[in-house]
Design a protein around this motif. Structure first.
Motif, PDB file in Angstrom:
ATOM      1  N   TYR A 131      17.158 -13.266  20.622  1.00 19.52           N
ATOM      2  CA  TYR A 131      16.052 -12.896  20.006  1.00 19.52           C
ATOM      3  C   TYR A 131      14.889 -13.662  20.311  1.00 19.52           C
ATOM      4  CZ  TYR A 131      16.753 -16.923  16.828  1.00 19.52           C
ATOM      5  OH  TYR A 131      16.965 -18.213  15.958  1.00 19.52           O
ATOM      6  N   THR A 132      13.602 -13.309  19.964  1.00 14.09           N
ATOM      7  CA  THR A 132      12.634 -13.881  20.090  1.00 14.09           C
ATOM      8  C   THR A 132      11.779 -14.464  18.858  1.00 14.09           C
ATOM      9  OG1 THR A 132      10.875 -12.173  19.651  1.00 14.09           O
ATOM     10  CG2 THR A 132      12.023 -12.267  21.951  1.00 14.09           C
ATOM     11  N   PRO A 133      10.873 -15.520  19.102  1.00 15.27           N
ATOM     12  CA  PRO A 133      10.448 -16.183  17.997  1.00 15.27           C
ATOM     13  C   PRO A 133       9.635 -14.989  16.792  1.00 15.27           C
ATOM     14  CG  PRO A 133       9.789 -17.684  19.957  1.00 15.27           C
ATOM     15  CD  PRO A 133      10.668 -15.982  20.207  1.00 15.27           C
ATOM     16  N   GLU A 134       9.171 -13.991  17.528  1.00 20.84           N
ATOM     17  CA  GLU A 134       8.655 -12.969  16.713  1.00 20.84           C
ATOM     18  C   GLU A 134       9.573 -12.145  15.820  1.00 20.84           C
ATOM     19  OE1 GLU A 134       6.448 -14.334  19.973  1.00 20.84           O
ATOM     20  OE2 GLU A 134       8.212 -13.152  19.909  1.00 20.84           O
ATOM     21  N   ALA A 148      10.254 -11.285  27.616  1.00 22.28           N
ATOM     22  CA  ALA A 148      10.224 -12.578  27.561  1.00 22.28           C
ATOM     23  C   ALA A 148      10.836 -13.494  28.336  1.00 22.28           C
ATOM     24  CB  ALA A 148      10.599 -12.842  25.783  1.00 22.28           C
ATOM     25  N   MET A 149      12.059 -13.143  28.913  1.00 19.77           N
ATOM     26  CA  MET A 149      12.858 -13.919  29.723  1.00 19.77           C
ATOM     27  C   MET A 149      12.180 -13.848  30.986  1.00 19.77           C
ATOM     28  SD  MET A 149      16.708 -13.852  28.584  1.00 19.77           S
ATOM     29  CE  MET A 149      17.003 -11.913  28.829  1.00 19.77           C
ATOM     30  N   GLY A 150      11.372 -12.800  31.547  1.00 16.15           N
ATOM     31  CA  GLY A 150      10.820 -12.602  32.937  1.00 16.15           C
ATOM     32  C   GLY A 150      11.455 -12.428  33.996  1.00 16.15           C
ATOM     33  N   PHE A 151      12.781 -12.033  33.894  1.00 16.89           N
ATOM     34  CA  PHE A 151      13.535 -11.641  35.106  1.00 16.89           C
ATOM     35  C   PHE A 151      13.663 -10.208  35.564  1.00 16.89           C
ATOM     36  CE2 PHE A 151      15.186 -15.692  33.316  1.00 16.89           C
ATOM     37  CZ  PHE A 151      14.948 -16.620  34.459  1.00 16.89           C
ATOM     38  N   SER A 152      13.491  -9.400  34.568  1.00 18.83           N
ATOM     39  CA  SER A 152      13.732  -7.938  34.742  1.00 18.83           C
ATOM     40  C   SER A 152      12.204  -7.302  35.502  1.00 18.83           C
ATOM     41  CB  SER A 152      13.894  -7.154  33.433  1.00 18.83           C
ATOM     42  OG  SER A 152      14.878  -7.714  32.822  1.00 18.83           O
TER      43      SER A 152
END
Length: 828
Positions: free
Chosen positions: A338-341, A381-385
């Protein structure tokens, strides 16, 4: 919504993480190792490794490689050895090192290596004994490409070896404690790697916590503070101190952004600008327990909490990107991201074990299911895809909302009307009566409330469309008598007003312990059509499928009530009337509804199961829709409901599909007739989006609570054939039921969970059809995972031999052994 407005927590224990737990990040940061589990953050896939071997991840270009430190010990105190193995192609290939290091005339327990570290570029690995066991066992440098290992110097007491920051030098420290017990006589050796030769050595008497100069600035934790030491010709001089109110655990320096980061005992991350103020410029609440490990990859900081949680943080932005929660059990590790948002992606099996917390209030995950369940946001958000994959994920989310008739919102929003009020603090935890009277008040300052939804363990109490009620601005008292299941009852309540606004879903749990334990009853309704009114579409094994299931179920349950409709008896009228028969069930009964026959899809109208009188040119005239099947299982007392559909095109209701795959070579009998087409072929992107929607989203949609497993996707056939003597899906179901029931021959009959049954069915069908048929789960109930039990006679069915093992009578032919059944309704 402000950052940090939401947190997500477990309602069940998380694994305890120790300092020596495997934790590593691959070169790019894409792969993450925790314990004996490797997680691919690009696809959120995972696989297990050997849980007993110390492990490090290597390069991740193409596919992942990792190395494991293995040992050989006869535990006699005489022999011991260690070596290294490299696993490639995500663990499918194994390469052994060229040499084993063996103990000779020394203690093998002290000789064997147990610690492993890698160089920054992951090319080299150093292994060594546990701290304090270094005598006669020198550290070893391993080349992970050639898999050659060379000893570094000689083994000494209290010895450690590690790489310099640039990865070109190995530093070996050893010491002896001086009589004053506060100082040590330390020897420091420096080795070049290629070739492995000693460059220099010196000795010194220093305090126990003295640092080793290795050509770079160093950062040291002193209780609550960080000290920065500048390196001057291998002499360290204190440059500055940075202050913290929390006790610190780990510290790292990020050179490109000139930022110091430290993890605290309370689970926070402090950031200092190295040339800025002495107080932290930012503090982030990353974990709910102490930070026990930290790793940096590029601009990302990976931290591991003692509670098993992982946080990925952008160091330059000083911002948390994603939280990862882990739950470990005997089957492996499950995750929620989960993200902070407030956006999240969770394993469907965890939906009943997670909840949101905001401003001190607790909300179930279902309160934000449609707007908050956003895998595209998590992957992004993780930035790998890849951007294309994230775009398809977003389309999957939009498709899901469109099918549910819900307007997309930018952020998860808490509903404000209607409002449900009840005295949950005084609700008992344990009750002895099967009926619990729930009192609550509902009010709405906008309009009247029309519908009340009550679910127990994910199954509607009453019809799935809810119960009609009336409320107003003034609180209206509602009295609800609830029928409880034996054991845990997770009760959720929500209300819907005239404007279509729904209240926050509220939950509580009650345990019902009856005075006398009831036997498990199974109500099996089987529908199989081999002989159709239009004989051009006759099948061979569909009617046999439901008869076989009916016969075999008696070997797994205390009592089975069976009702089968085959061939001409399987009319639409008779099929729909099964609902009345299932009303005879009770709350703790298990209902299994299975269908075997033809399945069709009509564009814009979805899937149809073909009853005996089916008009294959106009499927909608007599076909059984998914809504019809849901209505059969809706509003019946039994809450554990399993629906099996052995028919073509049954896995998805993809209304835009207009063509099917061609028949595979050598297969002539399938369970699908035609697809009526009135539109153009669906694009691959939209279809992929739909398939992802079915795969990645936990099913919290408001249905009848059934667990539905279908034989094939919407463009696939469901096969039957002589080699299986059944439909392949039915055959796989029967074999899976048996294998899971007796998966441990020493323990006897074991409980079976639907999720395990589904997984094994998937594997068997794909194997038997060589990947041409792929079952799907159209619907899952994440709140319960039904258990099949049998308590009296131990039957073991061997489907290949046609024999049954009875613990008392020994082997007997199946025809001579009657399963224990009460109330058989066979129309044939």
């Amino acid at each position: 919504m402000n950052e940090g407005a939401f947190t997500i927590t477990w309602s069940i224990p998380s694994p305890l993480i120790l300092q020596n737990t495997n934790f590593d990040i691959s070169t790019s940061g894409r792969y993450l190792l925790i314990g004996n589990h490797v997680i691919d953050l690009k696809e959120i896939a995972q696989w297990n490794i050997n849980k007993y071997n110390p492990t490090l991840l290597l390069q991740d270009t193409g596919s992942l490689k990792w190395v494991e430190l293995i040992s050989d010990n006869d535990y006699s105190g005489r022999k011991g050895a260690f070596s290294l193995i490299r696993l490639e192609k995500n663990g499918r290939d194994t390469v052994f090192a060229r040499k084993w290091f063996r103990a000779e005339n020394v203690d093998p327990f002290a000789y064997i290596h147990e610690d492993i570290i890698s160089s920054p570029d992951k090319r080299w690995v150093i292994t060594s004994p546990k701290s304090g066991k270094g005598k006669n066992s020198p550290p070893v440098l391993w080349d992970t490409q050639s898999m050659e290992g060379k000893a570094i110097g000689t083994g000494k007491e209290n010895q450690t070896a590690y790489f310099s920051e640039d990865g070109n030098t190995i530093i070996v420290r050893s010491y002896k404690l001086l009589p004053n017990a506060v100082e040590k006589n330390e020897t420091i050796e420096y080795y070049s790697i290629q070739p492995l030769t000693k460059k220099k050595q010196f000795q010194r008497v220093v305090a126990l916590d003295a640092m080793v100069p290795d050509g770079k600035d160093l950062y040291k934790i002193i209780n609550r503070n960080v000290e920065w030491y500048e390196n001057h010709n291998d002499s360290l001089q204190l440059k500055r101190r940075y202050f913290s109110r929390d006790y610190l655990e780990y510290v790292t320096y990020h050179k490109s952004s000139d930022i110091i980061a430290a993890g605290t005992y309370s689970g926070s991350i402090h950031f200092w600008e190295r040339k800025g103020a002495s107080s932290p410029v930012t503090s982030l609440n990353a974990h709910k327990a102490a930070i026990v490990r930290m790793e940096t990859r590029g601009d990302r900081l990976f931290t591991l909490g003692a509670d098993g949680s992982i946080t990925i943080t952008s160091i330059p932005d000083k911002k948390i990107l994603v939280h990862i929660l882990t739950l470990q059990n005997e089957e492996g590790i499950r995750m929620a991201f989960y993200t902070p948002e407030g956006y999240y992606k969770a394993d469907p099996a965890l939906t009943s074990s997670l909840h949101f917390v905001k401003n001190g209030s607790v909300y179930p995950l279902s309160s934000f299911e449609y707007q908050g369940n956003r895998p595209d946001k998590v992957y992004g958000a993780m930035g790998f895809s890849d951007p294309g994959f994230i775009s398809i994920l977003k389309q999957s989310w939009e498709t899901r909302l469109k099918r549910a008739g819900i307007k997309a919102e930018e952020r998860p929003i808490l509903p404000t009307n209607p409002v449900i009020e009840w005295d949950r603090k005084n609700i008992p935890v344990l009750v002895r009566d099967s009926i619990f009277n729930l009192s609550l008040r509902i009010h709405d300052n906008q309009t009247t409330t029309n519908t009340l939804f009550v679910r127990i363990n994910g199954v509607p109490e009453g019809p799935m469309k809810g119960v009609a009620i009336q409320s107003s601005v003034n609180p209206t008292l509602q009295q609800l008598p609830l029928r409880l299941n034996e054991g845990k009852n997770r009760i959720s309540v929500s209300a819907l007003n005239a404007k279509g606004n729904e209240s926050v879903e509220q939950e509580f749990e009650i345990y019902y312990q009856p005075k006398e334990k009831k036997k498990v009853r199974v109500f099996y309704a089987g529908i199989g059509v081999s002989s159709y009114l239009d004989s051009n579409y006759n099948l061979r094994y569909a009617a046999k499928d439901v008869k076989d299931i009916s016969e075999r179920l008696g070997s797994y349950f205390d009592s089975v009530f069976s009702y089968t409709l085959t061939n001409e008896k399987a009319s639409k009228k008779n099929i729909l009337e099964l609902h009345e028969w299932l009303k005879k069930t009770s709350t703790d009964d298990i209902v299994i509804l299975s269908l075997s026959g033809h399945g069709l899809i009509e564009t814009g109208k979805g899937f149809f199961f073909a009853p005996h009188e089916m008009n294959f040119s106009e499927p909608s005239q007599a076909g059984i829709t998914m809504s019809d099947l849901e209505s059969i299982l809706d509003d019946i007392p039994a809450r554990r409901r399993l629906l099996l559909i052995d028919a073509c095109h049954s896995g998805e209701e993809w209304s835009d599909t207009t063509q099917i795959n061609s028949l595979p070579p050598g297969v002539s009998i399938t369970r699908g007739g035609k697809i009526k087409s009135t539109a153009n072929t669906t694009s691959d992107t939209k279809r992929q989006s739909f398939l992802l929607m079915k795969e990645i989203f936990s099913d919290l949609s408001r249905g009848n609570g059934a667990f539905m497993i279908s034989a094939a996707g919407s463009t696939e056939f469901a096969y039957e054939g002589k080699e299986w003597n059944n439909g392949v899906f039915t055959r796989s179901f029967l074999e899976s039921l048996h294998e899971l029931r007796y998966r441990d021959s020493f323990k006897g009959p074991l409980p079976i969970r639907v999720s395990d049954l589904r997984k094994l069915i998937y594997e068997k069908v794909r194997t038997l059809t060589r990947g041409m048929q792929n079952p799907t789960s159209r619907q899952e109930n994440g709140w319960w995972d039904g258990t099949y039990l049998r308590k009296d006679v131990d039957y073991r069915c061997f489907f290949e031999t046609g024999f049954v093992w009875n613990r008392i009578k020994g082997f007997k032919e199946i025809q001579d052994e009657q399963p224990i059944q009460t109330g058989i309704y066979n129309w044939d």
